[in-house]
Design an enzyme around this catalytic site. Sequence first.
Site, short mmCIF file in Angstrom:
data_model
loop_
_atom_site.label_atom_id
_atom_site.label_comp_id
_atom_site.label_asym_id
_atom_site.label_seq_id
_atom_site.Cartn_x
_atom_site.Cartn_y
_atom_site.Cartn_z
N HIS A 153 0.84 -1.20 0.00
CA HIS A 153 0.00 0.00 0.00
C HIS A 153 0.87 1.25 0.00
O HIS A 153 2.05 1.20 0.35
CB HIS A 153 -0.92 0.01 1.23
CG HIS A 153 -2.11 -0.88 1.08
ND1 HIS A 153 -2.04 -2.24 1.33
CD2 HIS A 153 -3.39 -0.62 0.71
CE1 HIS A 153 -3.23 -2.78 1.09
NE2 HIS A 153 -4.07 -1.81 0.74
N LYS A 157 -0.80 4.91 4.68
CA LYS A 157 -1.73 3.98 5.34
C LYS A 157 -1.29 3.77 6.77
O LYS A 157 -0.12 3.46 7.02
CB LYS A 157 -1.78 2.66 4.58
CG LYS A 157 -2.78 1.67 5.15
CD LYS A 157 -2.98 0.48 4.23
CE LYS A 157 -3.86 -0.59 4.85
NZ LYS A 157 -5.21 -0.10 5.17
P1 NAD Z 1 -7.33 9.61 4.59
O1 NAD Z 1 -6.47 9.83 5.79
O2 NAD Z 1 -6.94 10.20 3.29
O3 NAD Z 1 -8.82 10.12 4.91
C1 NAD Z 1 -9.46 9.95 6.13
C2 NAD Z 1 -10.31 11.18 6.36
O4 NAD Z 1 -11.09 10.95 7.53
C3 NAD Z 1 -9.48 12.45 6.61
O5 NAD Z 1 -9.92 13.50 5.76
C4 NAD Z 1 -9.73 12.76 8.08
O6 NAD Z 1 -9.74 14.17 8.35
C5 NAD Z 1 -11.11 12.16 8.27
N1 NAD Z 1 -11.43 11.88 9.66
C6 NAD Z 1 -10.63 11.35 10.62
N2 NAD Z 1 -11.31 11.27 11.78
C7 NAD Z 1 -12.56 11.72 11.53
C8 NAD Z 1 -13.71 11.86 12.33
N3 NAD Z 1 -13.73 11.54 13.62
N4 NAD Z 1 -14.84 12.35 11.74
C9 NAD Z 1 -14.83 12.73 10.45
N5 NAD Z 1 -13.75 12.60 9.65
C10 NAD Z 1 -12.64 12.11 10.19
O7 NAD Z 1 -7.48 8.03 4.46
P2 NAD Z 1 -7.97 7.18 3.17
O8 NAD Z 1 -6.79 6.77 2.38
O9 NAD Z 1 -9.10 7.88 2.51
O10 NAD Z 1 -8.49 5.85 3.88
C11 NAD Z 1 -9.54 5.89 4.82
C12 NAD Z 1 -9.82 4.49 5.32
O11 NAD Z 1 -10.33 3.69 4.24
C13 NAD Z 1 -8.58 3.73 5.85
O12 NAD Z 1 -8.97 2.96 6.96
C14 NAD Z 1 -8.22 2.82 4.69
O13 NAD Z 1 -7.53 1.66 5.11
C15 NAD Z 1 -9.59 2.48 4.16
N6 NAD Z 1 -9.66 1.99 2.79
C16 NAD Z 1 -10.58 1.04 2.52
C17 NAD Z 1 -10.79 0.60 1.25
C18 NAD Z 1 -11.87 -0.42 0.98
O14 NAD Z 1 -12.04 -0.85 -0.16
N7 NAD Z 1 -12.62 -0.81 2.00
C19 NAD Z 1 -10.03 1.10 0.19
C20 NAD Z 1 -9.06 2.08 0.47
C21 NAD Z 1 -8.90 2.54 1.78
#
Ligand code: NAD
Length: 267
Positions: A153, A157
């Site tokens: 990744h 992450k």
């Molecule tokens: P990122 O850090 O870019 O985005 C996360 C966002 O959440 C940020 O903008 C942050 O400010 C916000 N945030 C944090 N705490 C918060 C809260 N209490 N309330 C509201 N917003 C809040 O991360 P990302 O790369 O977008 O990934 C997010 C999650 O998705 C990770 O856990 C990642 O592993 C997961 N993910 C899952 C899949 C899937 O297919 N299920 C795919 C990619 C990523």
Amino acid sequence: MIRVVVSGAAGRMGKEVVKTVWHAEDVELAGAVDAQGAGVDIGILTGMGEIGITVQQNLDEALRNLQPHVVVDFTAPQVVAENARTILNHGVRPVVGTTGLSSSDINDLSKLAQEKGLGCVIAPNFAIGALLMIKFAKEAVKYFPHVEIIEQHHDQKVDAPSGTAIKTAEVLAGQRGDFHQGLPTETESLPGARGAEFDGGIRIHSVRLPGLVAHQEVILGGVGQTLKIRHDSISRESFMPGVLMAVRKVIGIEGLVYGLENLIFED
Ligand code: NAD
């Protein structure tokens, strides 16, 4: 029209979901919530130009005011369980992509969803190709029980190993039953060299580098041969058809479904 709020809307995945929901015909973007970017138009953050929906900071308040049908959550491992509880307590259906939920969190959320009579989807991976990778590996491990997983990744992450790698290991260990692989006398001269050990000695190796998105290889070893089953998400768009599918399906189910494969595959 299914009214959707995106939680974590200003994040990498959240922004992609905002754009997808905005452009989908049967789904309406009702609101955007994020800990950062409060008051900013989410269209500006996603590069679409102003759309008249500003980022709100408080999920509880947003749900009270907007009353959506579904919340899609892509936030962070430390807040996702609380977010999902808040969503269900508002009578709204969560579609959770955030990884890092423990099995006890999932059990608690499952009970809450059942109690409330609401659908809830938690999917460690929304990419259909990744689900097929797991399905094919489950078939292959019947014939090649020695298996290791390498997941790769991007370097932002926060959790390791990935939710998909854990899910893959769970499925493969379940399929193998009592089988145990690896040399009992094996040692590591550098701790961690052999990766994380899952049930039955399945090893998971996590690579984190800029330039990567989400990739996984399942390597099965047999006498004189190896079989590699690999999936690459080369952009975050790869997750969007799965997210939309979950948004549409969560409306019609009761209780928690863990894993998109349980909504889309017939066997
Ligand atoms: P990122 O850090 O870019 O985005 C996360 C966002 O959440 C940020 O903008 C942050 O400010 C916000 N945030 C944090 N705490 C918060 C809260 N209490 N309330 C509201 N917003 C809040 O991360 P990302 O790369 O977008 O990934 C997010 C999650 O998705 C990770 O856990 C990642 O592993 C997961 N993910 C899952 C899949 C899937 O297919 N299920 C795919 C990619 C990523």
